[in-house]
Design an enzyme around this catalytic site. Structure first.
Site, PDB file in Angstrom:
ATOM      1  N   SER A  11     -82.323 122.052  34.711  1.00 58.10           N
ATOM      2  CA  SER A  11     -82.329 121.277  33.500  1.00 58.10           C
ATOM      3  C   SER A  11     -83.263 121.677  32.471  1.00 58.10           C
ATOM      4  O   SER A  11     -84.379 122.366  32.987  1.00 58.10           O
ATOM      5  CB  SER A  11     -82.323 119.818  34.035  1.00 58.10           C
ATOM      6  OG  SER A  11     -83.613 119.575  34.139  1.00 58.10           O
ATOM      7  N   ASP A  79     -89.798 111.558  41.791  1.00 55.09           N
ATOM      8  CA  ASP A  79     -88.539 111.799  42.532  1.00 55.09           C
ATOM      9  C   ASP A  79     -88.764 112.381  43.820  1.00 55.09           C
ATOM     10  O   ASP A  79     -87.868 112.700  44.604  1.00 55.09           O
ATOM     11  CB  ASP A  79     -87.980 113.219  41.860  1.00 55.09           C
ATOM     12  CG  ASP A  79     -87.234 112.750  40.273  1.00 55.09           C
ATOM     13  OD1 ASP A  79     -87.012 111.588  40.206  1.00 55.09           O
ATOM     14  OD2 ASP A  79     -87.187 113.749  39.797  1.00 55.09           O
ATOM     15  N   THR A 122     -79.404 102.489  31.235  1.00 54.65           N
ATOM     16  CA  THR A 122     -80.570 103.048  31.864  1.00 54.65           C
ATOM     17  C   THR A 122     -79.843 103.064  33.240  1.00 54.65           C
ATOM     18  O   THR A 122     -79.049 102.318  33.894  1.00 54.65           O
ATOM     19  CB  THR A 122     -81.719 101.993  31.924  1.00 54.65           C
ATOM     20  OG1 THR A 122     -82.594 102.684  32.927  1.00 54.65           O
ATOM     21  CG2 THR A 122     -81.421 100.641  32.365  1.00 54.65           C
ATOM     22  N   SER A 124     -81.933 102.862  35.851  1.00 52.18           N
ATOM     23  CA  SER A 124     -82.924 102.467  36.963  1.00 52.18           C
ATOM     24  C   SER A 124     -83.070 100.954  36.945  1.00 52.18           C
ATOM     25  O   SER A 124     -83.039 100.134  36.110  1.00 52.18           O
ATOM     26  CB  SER A 124     -84.237 102.765  36.277  1.00 52.18           C
ATOM     27  OG  SER A 124     -85.321 102.049  36.557  1.00 52.18           O
ATOM     28  N   GLY A 145     -77.270 111.218  33.467  1.00 52.31           N
ATOM     29  CA  GLY A 145     -77.271 112.439  32.407  1.00 52.31           C
ATOM     30  C   GLY A 145     -78.523 112.858  32.009  1.00 52.31           C
ATOM     31  O   GLY A 145     -79.380 112.119  32.317  1.00 52.31           O
ATOM     32  N   ASN A 146     -78.399 114.082  31.288  1.00 54.06           N
ATOM     33  CA  ASN A 146     -79.687 114.415  30.905  1.00 54.06           C
ATOM     34  C   ASN A 146     -80.201 113.947  29.637  1.00 54.06           C
ATOM     35  O   ASN A 146     -79.489 112.979  29.011  1.00 54.06           O
ATOM     36  CB  ASN A 146     -79.562 116.110  30.591  1.00 54.06           C
ATOM     37  CG  ASN A 146     -78.628 116.550  29.668  1.00 54.06           C
ATOM     38  OD1 ASN A 146     -78.207 115.843  28.865  1.00 54.06           O
ATOM     39  ND2 ASN A 146     -78.089 117.609  29.826  1.00 54.06           N
ATOM     40  N   THR A 149     -77.476 113.974  26.914  1.00 54.88           N
ATOM     41  CA  THR A 149     -76.050 112.837  27.194  1.00 54.88           C
ATOM     42  C   THR A 149     -76.775 111.536  26.784  1.00 54.88           C
ATOM     43  O   THR A 149     -75.791 110.964  26.325  1.00 54.88           O
ATOM     44  CB  THR A 149     -75.959 113.274  28.776  1.00 54.88           C
ATOM     45  OG1 THR A 149     -75.470 114.413  28.886  1.00 54.88           O
ATOM     46  CG2 THR A 149     -74.818 112.038  28.894  1.00 54.88           C
ATOM     47  N   CYS A 237     -83.696 101.964  47.902  1.00 50.80           N
ATOM     48  CA  CYS A 237     -83.014 102.642  46.625  1.00 50.80           C
ATOM     49  C   CYS A 237     -82.705 101.642  45.555  1.00 50.80           C
ATOM     50  O   CYS A 237     -82.577 102.020  44.469  1.00 50.80           O
ATOM     51  CB  CYS A 237     -82.114 103.686  47.147  1.00 50.80           C
ATOM     52  SG  CYS A 237     -80.404 102.576  47.605  1.00 50.80           S
TER      53      CYS A 237
END
Length: 322
Positions: A11, A79, A122, A124, A145-146, A149, A237
């Site tokens: 990316s 991450d 979001t 998150s 998305g990046n 996006t 998660c």
């Protein structure tokens, strides 16, 4: 030493971050070659909660390290799982970018200026919970998305705004597109947000020595406190957890101030706690504040999010491109 092979996701943000680390290593006198690696998180369009969380970004790069295909890896620290990977070591945590979140919204609006009923995107749970707790009447929509996006959802009119990590926009030179830098009093960042982890094999003393010059002690202390809190909470998660540590001047020298958030995704319950402790004991500080949160009800929140039950020892949810 021959040229260091530095592994990176493909990316734009990942290659920018890796390129920054490569430039610092070149300044220290090393030859560096970037090696692009495709991870599951880069090829899947599903939400991260559906495809395995943390490992979707880190696993492929870590395999390349362990197999000897690359010498160094650069990760967004948020991450990485909090459990160490056998055979690997985070040899450097370089100086941190601003860890705060930002809003990119239509018409230059801030969170407080968006009318009730506005739709903000979001991926998150952490952001979802904290924005919901503000009571602004904003609808949160899950997205992936990046950066292009996500911002495109706003410019196309599909969403009224999106929330991203300021660090990502800063590294891409796109900070002017943010309409608000969100105060951590409103939304605490993810543990480790804005920081990079430079990882290598623990048996490569030459590589560890080359990379360790990039380590920033203040940044490492802060993220160790944040990640220790996360590890102690055993956040699943879908568990909304935010944390931010800062170096402060105490009566007897440097100290760490740690703030943390845990709450329900619908915003109906929020726990915000803080603690100050010794600079040289960041992990103990994080663990201690986590236990306070657990005693005050965080353990119940971790199995009461809108996404359903969270399995024991589940990995923390990372926030791609964030």
């Amino acid at each position: 030493m021959t040229a260091l092979r530095l592994g990176t996701r493909r990316s734009a943000l990942a290659t920018t971050q890796s390129g920054w680390v490569a430039d610092r290593l070149r300044e220290a006198g090393h030859e560096v070659e970037l090696v692009e690696i495709t991870t599951e998180g880069d090829v899947s369009g599903e939400l991260l909660t559906a495809i395995g969380g943390t490992g979707v970004f880190a696993a492929a790069i870590r395999r390349a390290l362990l197999d000897g295909h690359i010498d160094v890896a650069v990760h967004s620290l948020k991450d990485l799982p909090t459990t160490p990977e056998p055979g690997l070591v985070v040899a450097a945590v370089p100086v941190r970018e601003d860890s705060r979140d930002v809003l990119v919204a239509r018409d230059g609006l801030t969170l407080g200026e968006l009318p009730a009923g506005s739709v903000v995107g979001t991926g998150s749970p952490r952001r979802t919970a904290q924005i919901a707790a503000l009571g602004l009447g904003i609808e949160i929509r899950p997205i992936r998305g990046n950066v292009d996006t996500r911002i495109g959802f706003v410019t196309s009119g599909a969403l009224d705004g999106v929330v991203l990590a300021r660090a990502g926009l800063a590294r891409l030179g796109r900070l002017d597109e943010a309409t608000e830098v969100i105060d951590p009093i409103q939304v605490l960042p993810a543990p480790g947000q804005g920081a990079l982890a430079v990882e290598c094999r623990s048996d490569r003393d030459d590589v560890v020595a080359a990379v360790s010059v990039l380590d920033d002690p203040d940044t490492r202390a802060c993220v160790e406190a944040e990640r220790s809190l996360l590890s102690t909470l055993e956040a699943g998660c879908t568990a909304p957890v935010g944390a931010l540590a800062e170096v402060v001047e105490g009566e007897e020298g440097l100290e760490l101030s740690l703030r943390a958030f845990a709450g329900s995704e619908d915003g109906s319950v929020e726990l915000r706690r803080s603690l100050v402790g010794p600079y040289d004991q960041p992990q103990a500080l994080g663990s201690r504040l986590a236990r306070i949160l657990l005693e005050d009800g965080a353990a119940d929140l971790q199995v009461a999010t809108s996404a359903g039950p969270v399995p024991d020892h589940a990995p923390h949810q990372p926030e791609q491109v964030s």
